[in-house]
Design an enzyme around this catalytic site. Structure first.
Site, short mmCIF file in Angstrom:
data_model
loop_
_atom_site.label_atom_id
_atom_site.label_comp_id
_atom_site.label_asym_id
_atom_site.label_seq_id
_atom_site.Cartn_x
_atom_site.Cartn_y
_atom_site.Cartn_z
N HIS A 1 0.84 -1.22 0.00
CA HIS A 1 0.00 0.00 0.00
C HIS A 1 0.87 1.26 0.00
O HIS A 1 0.68 2.16 -0.83
CB HIS A 1 -0.90 -0.02 1.24
CG HIS A 1 -1.81 1.17 1.37
ND1 HIS A 1 -3.10 1.18 0.89
CD2 HIS A 1 -1.60 2.39 1.91
CE1 HIS A 1 -3.66 2.35 1.14
NE2 HIS A 1 -2.76 3.11 1.78
N GLU A 2 1.81 1.33 0.94
CA GLU A 2 2.64 2.55 1.04
C GLU A 2 3.57 2.66 -0.17
O GLU A 2 3.80 3.77 -0.66
CB GLU A 2 3.46 2.53 2.35
CG GLU A 2 2.62 2.56 3.62
CD GLU A 2 1.68 3.77 3.75
OE1 GLU A 2 1.89 4.78 3.05
OE2 GLU A 2 0.70 3.68 4.52
N HIS B 1 1.65 4.23 -2.90
CA HIS B 1 1.62 5.70 -2.81
C HIS B 1 2.90 6.29 -3.39
O HIS B 1 2.87 7.31 -4.06
CB HIS B 1 1.49 6.14 -1.35
CG HIS B 1 0.11 6.03 -0.79
ND1 HIS B 1 -1.01 6.40 -1.50
CD2 HIS B 1 -0.34 5.59 0.43
CE1 HIS B 1 -2.10 6.20 -0.75
NE2 HIS B 1 -1.72 5.70 0.43
N HIS C 1 -5.70 6.66 -2.75
CA HIS C 1 -6.62 5.65 -2.22
C HIS C 1 -7.67 5.25 -3.26
O HIS C 1 -8.15 6.08 -4.02
CB HIS C 1 -7.28 6.14 -0.94
CG HIS C 1 -6.32 6.18 0.20
ND1 HIS C 1 -6.43 7.07 1.25
CD2 HIS C 1 -5.21 5.43 0.47
CE1 HIS C 1 -5.43 6.87 2.11
NE2 HIS C 1 -4.68 5.88 1.65
N CYS C 2 -8.02 3.99 -3.23
CA CYS C 2 -8.92 3.43 -4.23
C CYS C 2 -10.27 3.11 -3.57
O CYS C 2 -10.32 2.71 -2.41
CB CYS C 2 -8.28 2.16 -4.80
SG CYS C 2 -9.31 1.32 -6.00
N CYS D 1 -9.15 -3.75 -3.26
CA CYS D 1 -7.84 -3.29 -3.76
C CYS D 1 -6.91 -2.96 -2.59
O CYS D 1 -7.34 -2.40 -1.59
CB CYS D 1 -8.05 -2.06 -4.64
SG CYS D 1 -6.50 -1.34 -5.24
N CYS E 1 -6.19 -3.48 -7.79
CA CYS E 1 -7.33 -3.70 -8.69
C CYS E 1 -6.87 -3.37 -10.12
O CYS E 1 -5.78 -2.80 -10.31
CB CYS E 1 -8.51 -2.79 -8.29
SG CYS E 1 -8.20 -1.05 -8.58
N CYS F 1 -5.93 0.39 -10.63
CA CYS F 1 -4.65 0.81 -10.03
C CYS F 1 -3.49 0.14 -10.77
O CYS F 1 -2.43 0.76 -10.98
CB CYS F 1 -4.61 0.47 -8.55
SG CYS F 1 -5.73 1.50 -7.57
#
Lengths: 447, 184
Positions: free
Chosen positions: B131-132, B135, B141-142, B147, B166, B169
């Site tokens: 996640h990070e 970024h 954010h999705c 996702c 997803c 993304c």
């Protein structure tokens, strides 16, 4: 994916500005920051923000003052107050000024996300609500009231005066003068315009059905009442009840109507449940209600209840200067409806239309124009396109008294002489004093 | 162009499952991922008022270890992180920048008074690292709940989402990063 929303963060602490900036960037917002109130106001002037997050305690301009100043620039931005010094007083003050919410530093990430999400949702709903209200206004706008004569201007002034109040209104005028149009104009300019205007023609509904029409009925209330049905009074809740031809309402119903007007409560036929309806009453009549009271067919107490504000609609013959504009309006209306080009009005036809007495008033004029639009083949309206009584150059309303004929003749001559008394008196073969007396007697205006 | 990602385990944090984080995040991100040990002066970033460590300052310190423009660095620590305005964060990243930071403190079941669950911790840590890192590749954010870029403000949110991107993304990553990815 970027969400297309803009946030302004106003906080004197750089670490707070930066961490909020990072947080909202990751959420897909376009983020701008300001270190104090003045910088925030400058930013507000250069563009609208969906959300403004303001620190309550800042040197110089505090958050509450800034919120007030922002409201002067943009009343729609959702403002969220952020503070380390939470207190009920400041929270209430911020909310009274229209802040969406109030969060305390440090805030739980979930609470901050939810607050922002809800603020956006509310802003979206408010915008949608504004759009829908504008749409409703557009869709419910009554037909325009055409007329620039002094008498119609007076009527329009009266509509503006009474529309904003909840006063009962009686519209008096001959058949075809447009009483329902006036009732709809009053409704559309009132605070009740987002609720319905419910019209009932009391003269066209048999007495036996009128009661059920107005009050509604329960299932089985009478033979044929197979379902519960709401009456017009109930349906007008929040809006306007327009009772046309109120002078024709039966005496028994007048008592029931008076009771509803006094209490705003009633029962459906055959029902036990008391129903409340908050409506504004507008009535119309082409009859002389005072005369009906004299002869005992209209209740005096109902008369005084409904007769709070009276609008007298002039017959079309008393405002001939409005006839050309009305004619053009109806030509455009029917040309649009029939998919035909807009026709011109020849001077000859205009003279015929203006000199005719129009016993059926604006409704008769509209019908005449519709007929001309249907049968006319020329690019302009011809005399032969008009109904027979009109097409005759000596057209006069049937059954006119000598006084009425004299009045119309004086009006016609005055119009021809553009209101010049000396020339009109000479044309009529009378002296100016006699003409003045006749103008007074027939209540004729010189314009 | 980014060609690799470094996972910087901070100040002797060397969990036995570190290699699984390396493999799991490499599989999703599609870049070579290598574990490195980093020593930072963490006490400098401690806030006695809050009993937590300032994530923004740690991330700034972490970036001093980053010199290769073809790599990104993701720090992993066991201390509890905050940013000044929020009560806590699971991690922090520079959007479209070279670095990110993840804390396993609140990813542990024990923090919530639950029995230790090693598998769950590994799974959550991989998701937060991805996640990070996402970024740092410019992803925001999705809205898609499954996702890995879906925002998580509670650990339950981390459990609900998958460790994968997803389709939207994923295509954004392909478009923006132009990276030498291996098929996941």
């Amino acid at each position: 994916m970027k969400n297309g929303k803009k946030i302004l963060i106003v906080d004197d602490e750089m670490s707070v500005r930066n961490s909020l900036r990072e947080w909202f960037l990751e959420d897909g917002f376009a983020v701008e920051t300001a270190e104090d109130g003045n910088a925030a106001l400058q930013r507000m002037h250069s563009g609208p923000y969906d959300i403004v997050i303001i620190d309550l305690k800042m040197p110089g301009m505090d958050g509450i003052t800034l919120e007030r100043r922002i409201r002067e620039i943009d009343k729609d931005a959702a403002i969220i107050i952020l503070t380390a010094f939470a207190s009920v007083e400041t929270a209430v003050e911020a909310l009274k000024l229209g802040a969406f919410d109030y969060v305390t530093k440090p805030v739980d990430p979930d609470e901050l996300s939810n607050t922002v999400r809800n603020a956006l949702k509310q802003r979206q709903l408010e915008a949608e609500n504004t759009r829908l209200k504008a749409k409703v206004s557009e869709l419910t706008l009554p037909s325009p009231i055409i007329g620039d004569s002094s008498r119609m201007r007076r009527v329009l002034d009266m509509i503006s005066t009474v529309a904003g109040t909840d006063a009962n209104v009686v519209i008096r005028g001959e058949s075809g003068t447009g009483k329902e149009l006036i009732a709809r104009a009053i409704h559309s300019q009132s605070e009740r315009r987002f609720f319905p205007i419910v019209a009932v023609n009391c003269g066209s509904i048999p007495e036996t059905l009128l009661e059920s029409e107005l009050f509604g009925h329960e299932k089985g209330a009478f033979t044929g009442a197979q379902y519960r049905r709401k009456g017009k009074i109930e349906l007008a809740h929040g809006g306007t009840l327009f009772l046309d031809e109120i002078g024709d309402i039966p005496t028994k119903m007048q008592v029931d109507l008076l009771r509803v007007l006094e209490t705003r409560r009633f029962h459906r036929l055959g029902g036990n449940q008391e129903i409340t309806s908050d409506f504004r009453l507008v009535c119309a009549t082409n009859r002389d209600l005072e005369a009906l009271i004299e002869e005992g067919s209209f209740r005096e107490d109902l008369y005084y209840r409904i007769n709070v504000f009276v609008i007298d609609l002039p017959p079309l013959r008393d405002r001939p200067e409005d006839i050309p504009a009305l004619t053009r309006h109806f030509i455009e209306k029917y040309a649009h409806a029939m998919g035909k080009p807009v026709k011109e009005i020849s001077p000859e036809v205009e003279a015929l239309l203006v000199s005719y007495a129009w016993p059926g008033n604006v409704r008769e004029l509209e019908n005449a124009v519709e007929r001309a639009m249907v049968i006319g083949r020329e690019p302009s309206v011809q005399p032969e396109d008009l109904p027979v009584p009109l097409a005759r150059s000596d057209a006069e309303p049937e059954g006119s008294t000598l006084a009425a004929i004299e009045r119309r003749h004086i009006e016609r001559v005055l119009r021809a002489e553009q209101g010049n008394i000396t020339r009109a008196a000479a044309a009529l073969g009378i002296d100016r004093g006699t003409l003045y007396n006749k103008l007074r007697r027939y209540d004729i205006e010189r314009t | 162009m980014v060609t690799r990602i470094e996972l910087g385990f901070l100040n002797g944090y060397a969990p036995s499952w570190a290699e699984r984080i390396v493999e799991g995040s490499a599989l999703v991100l599609g870049y070579p991922v290598a574990a490195v040990e980093l020593e930072m002066e963490l006490p400098r970033y401690y806030s006695a008022d809050r009993g937590q460590y300032n994530a923004t300052l740690i991330l700034a310190g972490l970036l001093r270890y980053h010199s290769d423009p073809e790599s990104k660095i993701v720090g992993i620590t066991r201390v509890d992180l905050f940013i000044p305005v929020l009560t806590f964060v699971f991690g922090q990243a520079q959007l479209d920048g070279p670095g990110a930071l993840v804390s396993t403190h609140r990813l542990r079941n024990e923090y919530y008074g639950l029995p230790r669950d090693r598998e769950r911790l590994v799974e959550r840590t991989i998701k937060e690292v991805v996640h990070e890192a996402g970024h740092s590749f410019g992803l925001v954010h999705c809205q898609d709940y499954s996702c890995v870029m879906h925002a998580a403000t509670y650990v339950e949110d981390v459990d609900l989402k998958s460790s994968r991107f997803c389709a939207s993304c994923e295509s954004q990553l392909q478009k923006d990063a132009i990276r030498p990815r291996e098929t996941v």
